[in-house]
Design a protein around this motif. Structure first.
Motif, PDB file in Angstrom:
ATOM      1  N   LYS A  14      41.001  39.877  51.930  1.00 58.37           N
ATOM      2  CA  LYS A  14      41.798  40.128  50.724  1.00 58.37           C
ATOM      3  C   LYS A  14      40.910  40.634  49.591  1.00 58.37           C
ATOM      4  N   GLU A  15      39.797  39.951  49.378  1.00 59.82           N
ATOM      5  CA  GLU A  15      38.879  40.349  48.313  1.00 59.82           C
ATOM      6  C   GLU A  15      38.335  41.751  48.553  1.00 59.82           C
ATOM      7  N   LYS A  16      38.002  42.061  49.786  1.00 65.10           N
ATOM      8  CA  LYS A  16      37.500  43.390  50.144  1.00 65.10           C
ATOM      9  C   LYS A  16      38.562  44.452  49.856  1.00 65.10           C
ATOM     10  N   HIS A  17      39.791  44.171  50.242  1.00 63.01           N
ATOM     11  CA  HIS A  17      40.879  45.124  50.004  1.00 63.01           C
ATOM     12  C   HIS A  17      41.099  45.337  48.502  1.00 63.01           C
ATOM     13  N   LEU A  18      41.081  44.262  47.722  1.00 59.26           N
ATOM     14  CA  LEU A  18      41.282  44.379  46.277  1.00 59.26           C
ATOM     15  C   LEU A  18      40.163  45.194  45.627  1.00 59.26           C
ATOM     16  N   ARG A  19      38.922  44.968  46.036  1.00 56.09           N
ATOM     17  CA  ARG A  19      37.799  45.753  45.500  1.00 56.09           C
ATOM     18  C   ARG A  19      37.956  47.226  45.851  1.00 56.09           C
ATOM     19  N   LYS A  20      38.361  47.503  47.083  1.00 52.18           N
ATOM     20  CA  LYS A  20      38.566  48.878  47.539  1.00 52.18           C
ATOM     21  C   LYS A  20      39.688  49.553  46.740  1.00 52.18           C
ATOM     22  N   THR A  21      40.776  48.838  46.502  1.00 55.97           N
ATOM     23  CA  THR A  21      41.894  49.376  45.733  1.00 55.97           C
ATOM     24  C   THR A  21      41.473  49.658  44.296  1.00 55.97           C
ATOM     25  N   PHE A  22      40.755  48.718  43.693  1.00 62.66           N
ATOM     26  CA  PHE A  22      40.267  48.892  42.325  1.00 62.66           C
ATOM     27  C   PHE A  22      39.374  50.127  42.237  1.00 62.66           C
ATOM     28  N   LYS A  23      38.458  50.271  43.171  1.00 63.42           N
ATOM     29  CA  LYS A  23      37.532  51.412  43.180  1.00 63.42           C
ATOM     30  C   LYS A  23      38.290  52.729  43.373  1.00 63.42           C
ATOM     31  N   LYS A  43      44.313  42.528  30.060  1.00 58.41           N
ATOM     32  CA  LYS A  43      45.349  41.576  29.664  1.00 58.41           C
ATOM     33  C   LYS A  43      45.719  40.525  30.701  1.00 58.41           C
ATOM     34  N   VAL A  44      45.506  40.813  31.977  1.00 61.06           N
ATOM     35  CA  VAL A  44      45.951  39.888  33.016  1.00 61.06           C
ATOM     36  C   VAL A  44      44.778  38.993  33.425  1.00 61.06           C
ATOM     37  N   LYS A  45      44.968  37.692  33.242  1.00 58.26           N
ATOM     38  CA  LYS A  45      43.901  36.728  33.550  1.00 58.26           C
ATOM     39  C   LYS A  45      43.993  36.206  34.991  1.00 58.26           C
ATOM     40  N   HIS A  46      45.203  36.077  35.490  1.00 56.47           N
ATOM     41  CA  HIS A  46      45.447  35.531  36.827  1.00 56.47           C
ATOM     42  C   HIS A  46      46.530  36.357  37.517  1.00 56.47           C
ATOM     43  N   TYR A  47      46.538  36.326  38.834  1.00 62.04           N
ATOM     44  CA  TYR A  47      47.547  37.006  39.644  1.00 62.04           C
ATOM     45  C   TYR A  47      47.538  38.526  39.465  1.00 62.04           C
ATOM     46  N   LYS A  48      46.357  39.089  39.440  1.00 68.15           N
ATOM     47  CA  LYS A  48      46.229  40.546  39.351  1.00 68.15           C
ATOM     48  C   LYS A  48      46.791  41.225  40.593  1.00 68.15           C
ATOM     49  N   THR A  49      46.960  40.457  41.664  1.00 61.73           N
ATOM     50  CA  THR A  49      47.557  41.023  42.880  1.00 61.73           C
ATOM     51  C   THR A  49      48.983  41.501  42.616  1.00 61.73           C
ATOM     52  N   ASP A  50      49.650  40.978  41.591  1.00 66.55           N
ATOM     53  CA  ASP A  50      50.979  41.500  41.241  1.00 66.55           C
ATOM     54  C   ASP A  50      50.897  43.016  41.086  1.00 66.55           C
ATOM     55  N   PHE A  66      60.448  53.007  35.492  1.00 66.30           N
ATOM     56  CA  PHE A  66      60.343  51.556  35.581  1.00 66.30           C
ATOM     57  C   PHE A  66      60.060  50.975  34.204  1.00 66.30           C
ATOM     58  N   LEU A  67      60.410  49.717  34.052  1.00 65.00           N
ATOM     59  CA  LEU A  67      59.844  48.916  32.972  1.00 65.00           C
ATOM     60  C   LEU A  67      58.729  48.109  33.621  1.00 65.00           C
ATOM     61  N   TRP A  68      57.610  48.024  32.939  1.00 70.15           N
ATOM     62  CA  TRP A  68      56.479  47.257  33.451  1.00 70.15           C
ATOM     63  C   TRP A  68      56.192  46.155  32.447  1.00 70.15           C
ATOM     64  N   LEU A  69      56.303  44.931  32.891  1.00 70.97           N
ATOM     65  CA  LEU A  69      56.080  43.771  32.045  1.00 70.97           C
ATOM     66  C   LEU A  69      54.729  43.167  32.400  1.00 70.97           C
ATOM     67  N   VAL A  70      53.895  42.991  31.388  1.00 77.12           N
ATOM     68  CA  VAL A  70      52.541  42.484  31.597  1.00 77.12           C
ATOM     69  C   VAL A  70      52.434  41.099  30.965  1.00 77.12           C
ATOM     70  N   ARG A  71      51.883  40.171  31.749  1.00 77.82           N
ATOM     71  CA  ARG A  71      51.723  38.786  31.307  1.00 77.82           C
ATOM     72  C   ARG A  71      50.269  38.360  31.511  1.00 77.82           C
ATOM     73  N   THR A  75      52.035  40.713  36.539  1.00 77.61           N
ATOM     74  CA  THR A  75      52.849  41.835  36.085  1.00 77.61           C
ATOM     75  C   THR A  75      54.169  41.846  36.853  1.00 77.61           C
ATOM     76  N   ASN A  76      55.150  42.511  36.290  1.00 76.76           N
ATOM     77  CA  ASN A  76      56.431  42.720  36.969  1.00 76.76           C
ATOM     78  C   ASN A  76      56.887  44.142  36.737  1.00 76.76           C
ATOM     79  N   LEU A  77      57.310  44.782  37.791  1.00 74.45           N
ATOM     80  CA  LEU A  77      57.815  46.148  37.738  1.00 74.45           C
ATOM     81  C   LEU A  77      59.328  46.090  37.937  1.00 74.45           C
TER      82      LEU A  77
END
Length: 148
Positions: A14-23, A43-50, A66-71, A75-77
């Protein structure tokens, strides 16, 4: 990656995939995704996988608005162009209201995925947008019911 596939990975994968996606986003030329990524980073402290798993999957599949809500915690789309009704109400209005009530977003954005535009809006504007789509889809349901 499909969210279901992501959640079947072990923590290292999971961590590898998230780093790859970010890059991949960071090296892209897609200004909208770069801006969204920057917002998530700031802005997002937790649950960046959203964003990195769920929102990106929808943005890949649908060139819509879309409306994109950031917490602080994710996040919610909100899919504005999906007219689906559940229990007599537009599905996405219900979802939007639940997110606002229970998750308290601190930022609202209008996303035009077809033209790759992101625009920060206030909560009042987001409410107006949701109401206008809700009225549009309610009118369509009334017309469909009259035709039957």
């Amino acid at each position: 990656m499909n969210p279901k596939d992501f959640y079947n990975l072990n923590d290292i994968e999971k961590e590898k995939h998230l780093r790859k996606t970010f890059k991949k986003i960071e090296t892209s030329k897609d200004e909208m995704l770069l801006k969204m990524n920057s917002i998530v980073t700031l802005k997002v402290k937790h649950y960046k996988t959203d964003f990195y798993i769920h929102d990106l999957q929808v943005l890949i599949e649908k060139e819509e608005q879309f409306l994109w809500l950031v917490r602080d915690c994710g996040t919610n789309l909100i899919q504005l162009e999906d007219p689906e009704y559940e229990k007599g109400q537009w599905k996405w209005k219900s979802w939007y209201e639940a997110v606002k009530r229970n998750m308290r977003p601190n930022s609202f954005y209008l996303i035009d995925n077809k033209n790759k535009i992101i625009k920060k809006i206030n909560e009042e504007k987001a409410n107006v947008i949701i109401s206008s789509y809700d009225e549009k889809y309610a009118a369509n349901i009334l017309l469909e019911n009259k035709a039957v």
